[in-house]
Design a protein around this motif. Structure first.
Motif, PDB file in Angstrom:
ATOM      1  N   LEU A 133       0.854  -1.198   0.000  1.00 58.20           N
ATOM      2  CA  LEU A 133       0.000   0.000   0.000  1.00 58.20           C
ATOM      3  C   LEU A 133       0.886   1.244   0.000  1.00 58.20           C
ATOM      4  O   LEU A 133       2.003   1.219   0.524  1.00 58.20           O
ATOM      5  CB  LEU A 133      -0.936  -0.035   1.212  1.00 58.20           C
ATOM      6  N   PRO A 134       0.398   2.327  -0.601  1.00 56.24           N
ATOM      7  CA  PRO A 134       1.250   3.517  -0.734  1.00 56.24           C
ATOM      8  C   PRO A 134       1.735   4.035   0.618  1.00 56.24           C
ATOM      9  O   PRO A 134       1.011   3.975   1.619  1.00 56.24           O
ATOM     10  CB  PRO A 134       0.311   4.544  -1.383  1.00 56.24           C
ATOM     11  N   GLU A 135       2.957   4.558   0.605  1.00 53.65           N
ATOM     12  CA  GLU A 135       3.548   5.059   1.857  1.00 53.65           C
ATOM     13  C   GLU A 135       2.715   6.179   2.462  1.00 53.65           C
ATOM     14  O   GLU A 135       2.595   6.286   3.679  1.00 53.65           O
ATOM     15  CB  GLU A 135       4.976   5.553   1.586  1.00 53.65           C
ATOM     16  N   GLU A 136       2.128   7.022   1.610  1.00 57.51           N
ATOM     17  CA  GLU A 136       1.337   8.144   2.142  1.00 57.51           C
ATOM     18  C   GLU A 136       0.115   7.670   2.936  1.00 57.51           C
ATOM     19  O   GLU A 136      -0.474   8.430   3.691  1.00 57.51           O
ATOM     20  CB  GLU A 136       0.896   9.083   1.009  1.00 57.51           C
ATOM     21  N   TYR A 137      -0.259   6.397   2.766  1.00 53.96           N
ATOM     22  CA  TYR A 137      -1.380   5.850   3.541  1.00 53.96           C
ATOM     23  C   TYR A 137      -0.894   4.832   4.582  1.00 53.96           C
ATOM     24  O   TYR A 137      -1.662   3.985   5.039  1.00 53.96           O
ATOM     25  CB  TYR A 137      -2.414   5.218   2.608  1.00 53.96           C
ATOM     26  N   GLY A 138       0.374   4.885   4.916  1.00 59.47           N
ATOM     27  CA  GLY A 138       0.864   4.035   6.000  1.00 59.47           C
ATOM     28  C   GLY A 138       1.438   2.705   5.570  1.00 59.47           C
ATOM     29  O   GLY A 138       1.828   1.895   6.409  1.00 59.47           O
ATOM     30  N   GLY A 139       1.490   2.456   4.257  1.00 58.65           N
ATOM     31  CA  GLY A 139       2.068   1.196   3.790  1.00 58.65           C
ATOM     32  C   GLY A 139       3.560   1.339   3.533  1.00 58.65           C
ATOM     33  O   GLY A 139       4.140   2.405   3.752  1.00 58.65           O
ATOM     34  N   ALA A 168      -8.275   7.882   1.716  1.00 61.68           N
ATOM     35  CA  ALA A 168      -7.901   8.391   3.048  1.00 61.68           C
ATOM     36  C   ALA A 168      -8.694   7.671   4.140  1.00 61.68           C
ATOM     37  O   ALA A 168      -8.198   7.443   5.241  1.00 61.68           O
ATOM     38  CB  ALA A 168      -8.143   9.892   3.108  1.00 61.68           C
ATOM     39  N   LYS A 169      -9.927   7.313   3.808  1.00 65.86           N
ATOM     40  CA  LYS A 169     -10.778   6.681   4.823  1.00 65.86           C
ATOM     41  C   LYS A 169     -10.353   5.242   5.127  1.00 65.86           C
ATOM     42  O   LYS A 169     -10.399   4.816   6.278  1.00 65.86           O
ATOM     43  CB  LYS A 169     -12.237   6.706   4.332  1.00 65.86           C
ATOM     44  N   TYR A 170      -9.975   4.518   4.078  1.00 68.73           N
ATOM     45  CA  TYR A 170      -9.775   3.083   4.293  1.00 68.73           C
ATOM     46  C   TYR A 170      -8.318   2.583   4.224  1.00 68.73           C
ATOM     47  O   TYR A 170      -7.969   1.625   4.903  1.00 68.73           O
ATOM     48  CB  TYR A 170     -10.603   2.282   3.283  1.00 68.73           C
ATOM     49  N   LEU A 171      -7.505   3.195   3.362  1.00 71.07           N
ATOM     50  CA  LEU A 171      -6.179   2.592   3.141  1.00 71.07           C
ATOM     51  C   LEU A 171      -5.309   2.534   4.402  1.00 71.07           C
ATOM     52  O   LEU A 171      -4.639   1.524   4.642  1.00 71.07           O
ATOM     53  CB  LEU A 171      -5.452   3.283   1.979  1.00 71.07           C
ATOM     54  N   PRO A 172      -5.295   3.566   5.242  1.00 73.91           N
ATOM     55  CA  PRO A 172      -4.447   3.459   6.439  1.00 73.91           C
ATOM     56  C   PRO A 172      -4.847   2.280   7.337  1.00 73.91           C
ATOM     57  O   PRO A 172      -3.979   1.592   7.880  1.00 73.91           O
ATOM     58  CB  PRO A 172      -4.663   4.807   7.155  1.00 73.91           C
ATOM     59  N   ARG A 173      -6.147   2.041   7.446  1.00 73.50           N
ATOM     60  CA  ARG A 173      -6.587   0.934   8.309  1.00 73.50           C
ATOM     61  C   ARG A 173      -6.341  -0.428   7.656  1.00 73.50           C
ATOM     62  O   ARG A 173      -6.172  -1.447   8.332  1.00 73.50           O
ATOM     63  CB  ARG A 173      -8.053   1.110   8.685  1.00 73.50           C
ATOM     64  N   LEU A 174      -6.330  -0.458   6.326  1.00 73.90           N
ATOM     65  CA  LEU A 174      -5.959  -1.707   5.630  1.00 73.90           C
ATOM     66  C   LEU A 174      -4.461  -1.948   5.785  1.00 73.90           C
ATOM     67  O   LEU A 174      -4.013  -3.072   6.013  1.00 73.90           O
ATOM     68  CB  LEU A 174      -6.322  -1.622   4.140  1.00 73.90           C
ATOM     69  N   ALA A 175      -3.685  -0.861   5.702  1.00 75.60           N
ATOM     70  CA  ALA A 175      -2.221  -0.991   5.798  1.00 75.60           C
ATOM     71  C   ALA A 175      -1.793  -1.485   7.182  1.00 75.60           C
ATOM     72  O   ALA A 175      -0.837  -2.250   7.307  1.00 75.60           O
ATOM     73  CB  ALA A 175      -1.552   0.338   5.487  1.00 75.60           C
ATOM     74  N   SER A 176      -2.511  -1.066   8.207  1.00 74.29           N
ATOM     75  CA  SER A 176      -2.125  -1.479   9.561  1.00 74.29           C
ATOM     76  C   SER A 176      -2.660  -2.874   9.907  1.00 74.29           C
ATOM     77  O   SER A 176      -2.233  -3.477  10.879  1.00 74.29           O
ATOM     78  CB  SER A 176      -2.678  -0.479  10.586  1.00 74.29           C
ATOM     79  N   GLY A 177      -3.620  -3.347   9.125  1.00 74.34           N
ATOM     80  CA  GLY A 177      -4.225  -4.641   9.423  1.00 74.34           C
ATOM     81  C   GLY A 177      -5.423  -4.524  10.354  1.00 74.34           C
ATOM     82  O   GLY A 177      -6.037  -5.532  10.714  1.00 74.34           O
ATOM     83  N   GLU A 178      -5.749  -3.286  10.727  1.00 75.77           N
ATOM     84  CA  GLU A 178      -6.932  -3.092  11.588  1.00 75.77           C
ATOM     85  C   GLU A 178      -8.190  -3.542  10.835  1.00 75.77           C
ATOM     86  O   GLU A 178      -9.110  -4.121  11.420  1.00 75.77           O
ATOM     87  CB  GLU A 178      -7.006  -1.607  11.953  1.00 75.77           C
ATOM     88  N   LEU A 179      -8.218  -3.262   9.531  1.00 75.27           N
ATOM     89  CA  LEU A 179      -9.325  -3.700   8.673  1.00 75.27           C
ATOM     90  C   LEU A 179      -8.805  -4.789   7.742  1.00 75.27           C
ATOM     91  O   LEU A 179      -7.703  -4.668   7.214  1.00 75.27           O
ATOM     92  CB  LEU A 179      -9.735  -2.561   7.749  1.00 75.27           C
TER      93      LEU A 179
END
Ligand code: COS
Length: 384
Positions: A54-60, A107-118
């Protein structure tokens, strides 16, 4: 494309070590219990494995395609269930959003996908639409400020754990072709979305699939990926172009693991007073497997580099997926043969791999679908 050799080598080393020290020792437990222990999943989150691509700007970690396949070669070296746990977040469960989502959706979903929360999941297949994906029947009809979805999706990987579904549905029920299909991003817990019972499978215990059922499921207009109707089938095909390269690399990693197990066994096992690796018929099977793996690696790396260079790699991805997954099947078969009677026994683990890798030739497009894609691309090239 490799952005920084040194950083990548550190990342690959930590994946290799994690696979060897934490995942391989838990393979039998996962197969027995059909569950990955929550503590291991947490370690996978801590290592950033859910957001590798996932893109770095979204936490990946923003791996390029070449970096991704190198990581997938390593992740493939253990039970495919582990890769499956992180696979949809890095691939089919997020790529639709990454490629075609609006900035708000990303912005809504990618950070939580990147962390594994979602956990993300990809809903294309239906009871009547598998290889013929454009024949899907699930509808999403506009009703004021909402779309209302009805239909059933089948064999959906990670659906039992998913918090987010990428769903392809027909926004124009009268329309026949791809233009009638749109893609949506839908959260678990939305009223009208329910799950079927977990499917029993031949292998890959610890990775789960089930039906995803939509019954008057009402979602806001903002759930439409990219805010654009009629492009959802193309989104799905683009997702699969990338996913197929990833699966090719995972299958190659699994083949490397099975070959390593077969070589070790052939060195230890004695017959006729000698280790069986001394026998030329055993050597032939090992050599064929090594050449097969080498060919797959070269093909996958070439396709990944072309993709990173901005080329369209639909045909290359299908070639790689077809060759690597069929190759993996051959290597699995030879590995069982080299183990002989032990190859058929649960205790030795190789029969588990033999069953697990069978899926590679089917999901994200069967070998026969890859042949169709390759032949169509060839035809197009020559017709032009
Ligand atoms: N990238 C971008 N667009 C693509 C594309 C790709 N890789 N492949 C197809 N498209 C576009 C086409 O260009 C076409 O758009 P235009 O009409 O504007 O040209 C549209 O999508 C329809 O394409 P096509 O006519 O080729 O669709 P078909 O219904 O004939 O289906 C196959 C094509 C068989 C290749 C497709 O249905 C498929 O991949 N099936 C397998 C699905 C699958 O892998 N399922 C596994 C489960 S998901 S884990």
């Amino acid at each position: 494309m490799i952005r920084c050799e040194e950083t990548l080598n550190l990342q690959l080393d930590s994946i290799t070590r994690f696979v060897r020290e934490r995942l391989v020792p838990n393979e039998a437990l996962v197969a027995e219990t059909d569950q990955i222990p929550p503590a291991l999943l947490q370690e996978m989150k801590d290592l950033g494995l859910f957001g590798l691509c996932l893109p770095e700007e979204y936490g990946g970690l923003g791996l390029t395609m070449e970096e991704e396949v190198l990581a997938a070669f390593e992740l493939g070296q253990t039970s495919p269930a582990f890769r499956s746990a992180i696979g949809s977040n890095n691939g089919i469960g997020s790529t639709g959003l990454v490629l075609d989502g609006t900035p708000e959706q990303k912005a809504k979903y990618l950070p939580r996908l990147a962390s594994g929360e979602l956990i993300g999941s990809f809903c294309l297949t239906e009871p009547e639409a598998g290889s013929d994906a454009a024949a899907l029947r699930t509808t999403a009809l506009r009703d004021g400020e909402h779309y209302v979805l009805n239909g059933t999706k089948r064999f959906i990987t990670n659906a039992p754990e998913a918090g987010l579904f990428t769903v392809m549905a027909r926004t124009d029920p009268a329309g026949k072709g791809a233009d009638a299909i749109s893609a949506f991003v839908i959260e678990a817990g939305t009223p009208g979305l329910s799950l079927g019972k977990i499917d029993g499978k031949m292998g890959q215990k610890g990775a789960h699939t089930c039906d995803v059922i939509f019954d008057q499921c009402r979602v806001p207009l903002t759930a439409l990926i990219g805010g654009k109707e009629g492009v959802g089938f193309r989104t799905a095909m683009k997702v699969l172009d990338k996913g197929r390269l990833h699966i090719a690399a995972v299958a190659t990693g699994a083949a490397e693991r099975m070959l390593a197990d077969a070589v070790r066994y052939a060195l230890e096992r004695k017959q006729f007073g000698r280790p069986i690796i001394d026998f030329e018929l055993i050597q032939a099977m090992l050599a064929d497997s090594q050449a097969d793996i080498y060919a797959a690696r070269c093909m996958i790396l070439d396709a990944a580099r072309r993709r990173d260079a901005g080329q369209r790699t639909t045909s290359e991805a299908s070639c790689a997926k077809m060759f690597a997954t069929e190759m993996c099947g051959r290597v699995a078969d030879r590995a069982v043969q080299i183990f002989g009677g032990a190859g058929y026994m649960t205790e030795y683990g190789i029969e588990r791999f033999y069953r697990d890798v069978r899926l590679f030739r089917i999901y994200e497009g069967t070998t026969q679908i890859q042949q169709i894609v390759i032949a169509r691309e060839l035809r197009r090239q020559f017709e032009r």
